[in-house]
Design an enzyme around this catalytic site. Structure first.
Site, PDB file in Angstrom:
ATOM      1  N   PRO A   2       0.826  -1.218   0.000  1.00  5.91           N
ATOM      2  CG  PRO A   2      -0.631  -1.504   1.772  1.00  5.91           C
ATOM      3  CD  PRO A   2       0.651  -2.014   1.191  1.00  5.91           C
ATOM      4  CD  GLU A   3       3.700   3.101  -3.857  1.00  5.85           C
ATOM      5  OE1 GLU A   3       3.696   4.276  -4.236  1.00  5.85           O
ATOM      6  OE2 GLU A   3       4.343   2.212  -4.434  1.00  5.85           O
TER       7      GLU A   3
END
Ligand code: ZN
Length: 266
Positions: A2-3
Site C-alpha cells: 500500500p502506498e
C-alpha cells in the site's frame, strides 16, 4: 504494497465507522505489531478512550484518542484495517483488535507481519520525520529545489526518501518520473528548477488520480480494490504510450524501475 492512495482509501473507509466510538478493550494477537510494549500496557493506554479524529499523513494513519495520544498505523507490505461486528469470526492473520462501543470492532489484519499499530504519546514523534506531500496545497517548490541542489543522490531514491518528500512509494515514483520525463538515475543536483517543479506537479497529478481510483490493483493478491492503471510500472518490454519506444527495466537502489529510454534521458 500500500502506498499513499491506498492508505488514503483505508483511512476514508474506516473514518466514518469508528469516529466518536469508545475503545472498550484491546486484543493483541502478534506482539511486535504494537511496537515492543506489553499487551497490558497497551491495554491501559488505549482502553476507555474515545476516537476523536482519523486522518492520514504520508503512509501513516493516525487514530487520535481523547487522551491526546494517537494510535499510528503503518500498513507496510500487507496490512489492512477493517471494521466488523464483534461477533464476526476473527481472521487468520488478525494482529490487533480494538473492541468499540456500539458492537463493532477495528481489526488490523496483516499477513506478512511487517505492519505496525503503535501508541504514540505525541503525533510529532512521527510527523517530525516526514517531508511535505506533493499534494499539499501550500507545497514549497523552491525549498524542494534547494534540497535537490544540495544532493548528488540519484533522483529516484531521493524521491522515495520520506524525509524529503512524503507519501511516494516505488510505483508512484516510477509513474511520476515518466510523466515528468526525468531519468531515474539523474543526480538530484543536475535537475533544473523547471524539472523539480514538473516532478511535483506530476507526483500530485498521479497521486490524485490514484486516490480517486482508490489505489492500484497490484496483482499480488493483497490490494485488490484499486482501479488505477500504471502507465509504465510493470510494463517493461511494452511500448511507451507516449513515444512508442520500448519500456525498459533497471535496478535503482535495489528496486525494480521501469522507464522509457527515449522520453527519459540522462
Ligand atoms: Zn517514451
Amino acid at each position: 504494497m500500500p502506498e499513499l492512495p491506498e492508505v488514503e482509501t483505508v483511512t476514508r473507509r474506516i473514518e466514518k465507522l469508528i469516529l466518536g466510538k469508545k475503545i472498550e478493550a484491546s486484543e493483541i494477537y502478534w506482539k511486535r505489531t504494537i511496537g515492543g510494549i506489553s499487551e497490558k500496557r497497551f491495554d491501559k493506554l488505549v482502553n476507555g478512550n474515545k476516537i476523536e479524529k482519523v486522518w492520514r499523513r504520508a503512509k501513516y494513519i493516525f487514530i487520535q484518542l481523547s487522551s491526546g495520544a494517537s494510535l499510528v498505523v503503518h500498513l507496510r507490505m500487507s496490512g489492512d484495517l477493517l471494521v466488523k461486528r464483534v461477533s464476526t469470526p476473527i481472521e487468520k492473520h488478525l494482529r490487533v483488535r480494538l473492541i468499540l462501543s456500539g458492537g463493532k470492532d477495528l481489526r488490523f489484519i496483516d499477513t506478512r507481519k511487517f505492519g505496525r499499530f503503535v501508541h504514540h504519546q505525541h503525533e510529532s514523534e512521527v510527523l517530525n520525520r516526514l517531508g511535505p506531500e506533493p499534494i499539499d496545497s501550500d507545497f514549497d517548490i523552491e525549498s524542494f529545489y534547494q534540497k535537490l541542489k544540495k544532493s548528488r543522490r540519484m533522483i529516484k531514491p531521493m524521491l522515495l526518501d520520506q524525509s524529503v518528500l512524503a507519501g511516494l512509494g516505488n510505483i508512484y515514483v516510477i509513474e511520476t518520473l515518466w510523466k515528468a520525463k526525468v531519468h531515474p538515475l539523474l543526480p538530484a543536483n543536475k535537475l533544473t528548477r523547471k524539472q523539480a517543479e514538473l516532478i511535483i506537479l506530476s507526483a500530485a497529478n498521479v497521486l490524485k488520480k490514484a486516490i480517486a481510483a482508490r489505489g492500484t490493483d497490484l496483482g499480488d493478491g493483497v490490494w485488490k480494490t484499486g482501479a488505477f492503471i500504471p502507465k509504465v510500472y510493470g510494463r517493461s518490454g511494452e511500448p511507451c504510450i507516449r513515444c512508442g519506444s520500448k519500456i525498459v527495466k533497471i535496478k535503482v537502489a535495489q528496486r525494480g524501475t521501469d522507464y522509457c529510454s527515449v522520453c527519459q534521458q540522462l
